[in-house]
Enzyme design. Structure first.
Site, PDB file in Angstrom:
ATOM      1  N   PHE A  34       0.619  14.377  -4.382  1.00  0.00           N
ATOM      2  CA  PHE A  34      -0.210  15.149  -3.456  1.00  0.00           C
ATOM      3  C   PHE A  34       0.703  15.680  -2.367  1.00  0.00           C
ATOM      4  O   PHE A  34       1.835  15.215  -2.225  1.00  0.00           O
ATOM      5  CB  PHE A  34      -1.313  14.289  -2.846  1.00  0.00           C
ATOM      6  CG  PHE A  34      -0.787  13.216  -1.931  1.00  0.00           C
ATOM      7  CD1 PHE A  34      -0.698  13.441  -0.563  1.00  0.00           C
ATOM      8  CD2 PHE A  34      -0.344  12.000  -2.438  1.00  0.00           C
ATOM      9  CE1 PHE A  34      -0.183  12.468   0.285  1.00  0.00           C
ATOM     10  CE2 PHE A  34       0.171  11.020  -1.591  1.00  0.00           C
ATOM     11  CZ  PHE A  34       0.252  11.257  -0.238  1.00  0.00           C
TER      12      PHE A  34
ATOM     13  N   SER B  23      -0.519   7.451   6.991  1.00  0.00           N
ATOM     14  CA  SER B  23      -0.136   6.887   5.699  1.00  0.00           C
ATOM     15  C   SER B  23      -1.210   7.169   4.674  1.00  0.00           C
ATOM     16  O   SER B  23      -2.391   7.223   4.984  1.00  0.00           O
ATOM     17  CB  SER B  23       0.084   5.381   5.827  1.00  0.00           C
ATOM     18  OG  SER B  23      -1.089   4.680   5.462  1.00  0.00           O
ATOM     19  N   LYS B  24      -0.753   7.327   3.438  1.00  0.00           N
ATOM     20  CA  LYS B  24      -1.721   7.703   2.416  1.00  0.00           C
ATOM     21  C   LYS B  24      -2.682   6.564   2.092  1.00  0.00           C
ATOM     22  O   LYS B  24      -3.731   6.789   1.522  1.00  0.00           O
ATOM     23  CB  LYS B  24      -0.991   8.175   1.154  1.00  0.00           C
ATOM     24  CG  LYS B  24      -0.226   7.105   0.427  1.00  0.00           C
ATOM     25  CD  LYS B  24       0.297   7.677  -0.885  1.00  0.00           C
ATOM     26  CE  LYS B  24       1.334   6.764  -1.508  1.00  0.00           C
ATOM     27  NZ  LYS B  24       1.929   7.351  -2.715  1.00  0.00           N
ATOM     28  N   ARG B  25      -2.313   5.357   2.453  1.00  0.00           N
ATOM     29  CA  ARG B  25      -3.193   4.227   2.187  1.00  0.00           C
ATOM     30  C   ARG B  25      -4.391   4.219   3.127  1.00  0.00           C
ATOM     31  O   ARG B  25      -5.523   4.013   2.708  1.00  0.00           O
ATOM     32  CB  ARG B  25      -2.431   2.915   2.363  1.00  0.00           C
ATOM     33  CG  ARG B  25      -1.259   2.780   1.412  1.00  0.00           C
ATOM     34  CD  ARG B  25      -0.894   1.344   1.208  1.00  0.00           C
ATOM     35  NE  ARG B  25      -2.049   0.555   0.767  1.00  0.00           N
ATOM     36  CZ  ARG B  25      -1.964  -0.635   0.211  1.00  0.00           C
ATOM     37  NH1 ARG B  25      -0.793  -1.183   0.044  1.00  0.00           N
ATOM     38  NH2 ARG B  25      -3.042  -1.289  -0.153  1.00  0.00           N
TER      39      ARG B  25
END
Length: 471
Positions: free
Chosen positions: A20, A242-244
């Site tokens: 992504f 952050s992607k989390r």
RNA sequence: GCCCCCAUCGUCUAGCGGCCGAGGACACCACCCUUUCAAGGUGGCGGCACGGGUUCGAAUCCCGUUGGGGGUGCCA
């Protein structure tokens, strides 16, 4: 050539394929793009696919599509690439060997565990230079480390000024892994040199890498590029996005109906501001006014609410036909385009994202409205609701079917029941649309048509007449 | 721990020694407009982290404190 003042500026972004495109990366890309465009330079896209563990061909396509959505594409001669770092592996190794031959690097046979042990027992963090003078030859399992010389390195940063690093605090970092594959630091520098990159504009998280890389530029016989480290983007907890935890995928915003122009404008004004009292400015103006030196030094909070406000502005500024066109990907198949087009001007001021548009007018395209229970009890609660509905059914059976008449009729009926139009329209609205809020009622009725409107009013009247269900 | 960066309204910012009793935008609140909801209009709330200097004069320069953040991999 890097360092040649005559050369045109060559900017670059070097994303790694992760599946992504990060909004922070998008902002950095936009900064680079604006600079390259205005300075008549080049914008180089280099995919850093050195880490084989994570790489899929379609991820690269995703990066290119994301950039294109932002307006950064090969349609413009400023754009160059994409190049693939993996394709240049031989050059990375060759550069490493040159560094070794010249004494700028040496081999070490310590495993990561052994390095850790030595660090723990000595109480000093990091690699201690154990193999510096051991004069080891290359061999399986041996890593090549850069020999960081004594002294200090000054990184000239266009945003932060001069940043001084003591070499004593920089360990002899790894250039080549035990399996012979190059590390990011090495590959990055070698590629930048080969591609003639003159300006590096990247995230602040790379600032600690800058002195190491500058040392390598120098060891490889080149002057450093112009550095600029832009502050990171943070969430409400002031942590790096952050992607989390956070919604960071550019594609996700696109799919939710954010306009590219709004996203671009928002990203560019996060950490920088155009002259004047408004932050909503066209790209042409941004390109003209943007100066990397003016970018703020502190982290920027990625505020989705403000992004939404920008998006609303951009949505409303669209000519109606463009608005309709932009909505099309979100329109269900059973939506009639002519009807949607007719109601579009009324939804345009009522949505923040394009994805919201269909839901606002679903009642026009359904056989029966979806009745919201809370809305129903609120609107049908008053004792005058039933009689008012009766009167409306009666009047609307014969009235001329246009917005004005419909409104005047209901106004009259409302008055007969002691209600202003604001109150009187509620039972009708819920009966016809299923909700208490929505686009202006009488315009909606006109579009719905007499028969369907009357059918819904009668159905509501019948439902209202039923005895309340026993609990 | 060590290295580095940063510090103006809740948030994004303007400000580059006097024009600042700090301006704008988002958010929030109120009012106006109004067929609901929006949109629009008007007004309001709200900030130079703290302490020392330098200077005739500091949000702006320097130092320190405090508080945030980033980095510290045979990831990128």
């Amino acid at each position: 050539m890097a360092g040649d003042p005559q050369a045109i500026p060559r900017y670059r972004i070097a994303p790694s394929p992760t599946g992504f495109f990060h909004v922070g990366g998008a902002r950095t890309a936009l900064f680079n793009w604006a600079l390259a465009r205005r300075e008549g330079g080049r914008f180089v896209l280099r995919i850093e696919d050195t880490d084989q563990a994570r790489d899929r061909p379609q991820w690269t396509t995703g990066i290119i599509e994301a950039l294109a959505w932002l307006g950064i594409s090969s349609d413009d001669p400023t754009f160059e690439g994409p190049y693939f770092q993996s394709a240049n592996a031989a050059a990375h190794v060759a550069a490493a060997e040159r560094l070794f031959a010249a004494g700028h690097a040496y081999y070490c046979d310590l495993t990561p565990e052994q390095v850790q042990e030595r660090s723990t027992s000595s109480g000093r963090p990091g690699y201690d230079g154990y193999s510096r003078e051991r004069d080891l030859a290359p061999g399986p399992g041996r890593v090549l480390r850069f020999r960081v010389p004594d002294g200090t390195t000054i990184v000239r940063d266009r945003i932060r000024g001069d940043v001084t690093f003591e070499h004593a605090a920089i360990e002899d970092f790894v250039l080549l892994r035990g399996n012979g594959r190059p590390m990011f630091l090495l590959a990055n520098v070698v590629d930048d040199i080969e591609m003639g990159i003159t300006h590096v504009v990247r995230g602040e998280e790379h600032l600690p890498n800058a002195p190491k890389q500058q040392l390598m530029w120098s060891a490889l016989g080149h002057g450093p590029p112009m550095w600029a480290h832009v502050p990171v983007l943070v969430n409400e907890q002031r942590k790096k996005l952050s992607k989390r935890r956070d919604k960071v995928a550019l594609e996700q915003y696109r799919d939710e109906g954010f306009l590219a122009a709004a996203m671009v404008n928002y990203l560019m004004t996060l950490g920088w501001a155009p002259a004047g009292d408004t932050e909503i400015v066209p790209w042409a103006q941004i390109e003209e006014e943007f100066r990397i030196e003016d970018v703020t030094h502190s982290p920027g909070y990625f505020d989705v609410k403000k992004l939404a406000a920008f998006n609303g502005e951009y949505v409303r500024a669209l000519p109606v036909d463009e608005f309709v066109d932009a909505c099309r990907p979100w329109l269900p198949a059973h939506y009639d385009l002519d009807t949607f087009t007719a109601i579009a001007p009324l939804v345009q001021t009522r949505v923040v994202t394009l994805a919201e548009a269909p839901g606002l007018v679903d009642f026009l395209f359904l056989d029966e409205p979806q009745i919201d229970e809370a809305a129903w009890s609120k609107a049908m609660g008053p004792e005058w609701a039933g009689p008012l509905l009766d009167a409306a059914i009666d009047a609307y059976g014969a009235a001329s079917w246009d917005t004005d008449t419909l409104k005047v009729e209901l106004e009259r009926i409302g008055a007969e029941h002691g209600q202003k139009l604001g109150k009187a329209q509620a039972p009708v609205r819920v009966a016809v649309t299923g909700r208490t809020v929505g686009p202006p009622l009488f315009e909606s009725l006109e579009l719905l048509g007499r028969e369907r409107t009357l059918g819904r009013l009668r159905a509501a009247r019948a439902k209202l007449a039923e005895p309340a269900p026993m609990p």
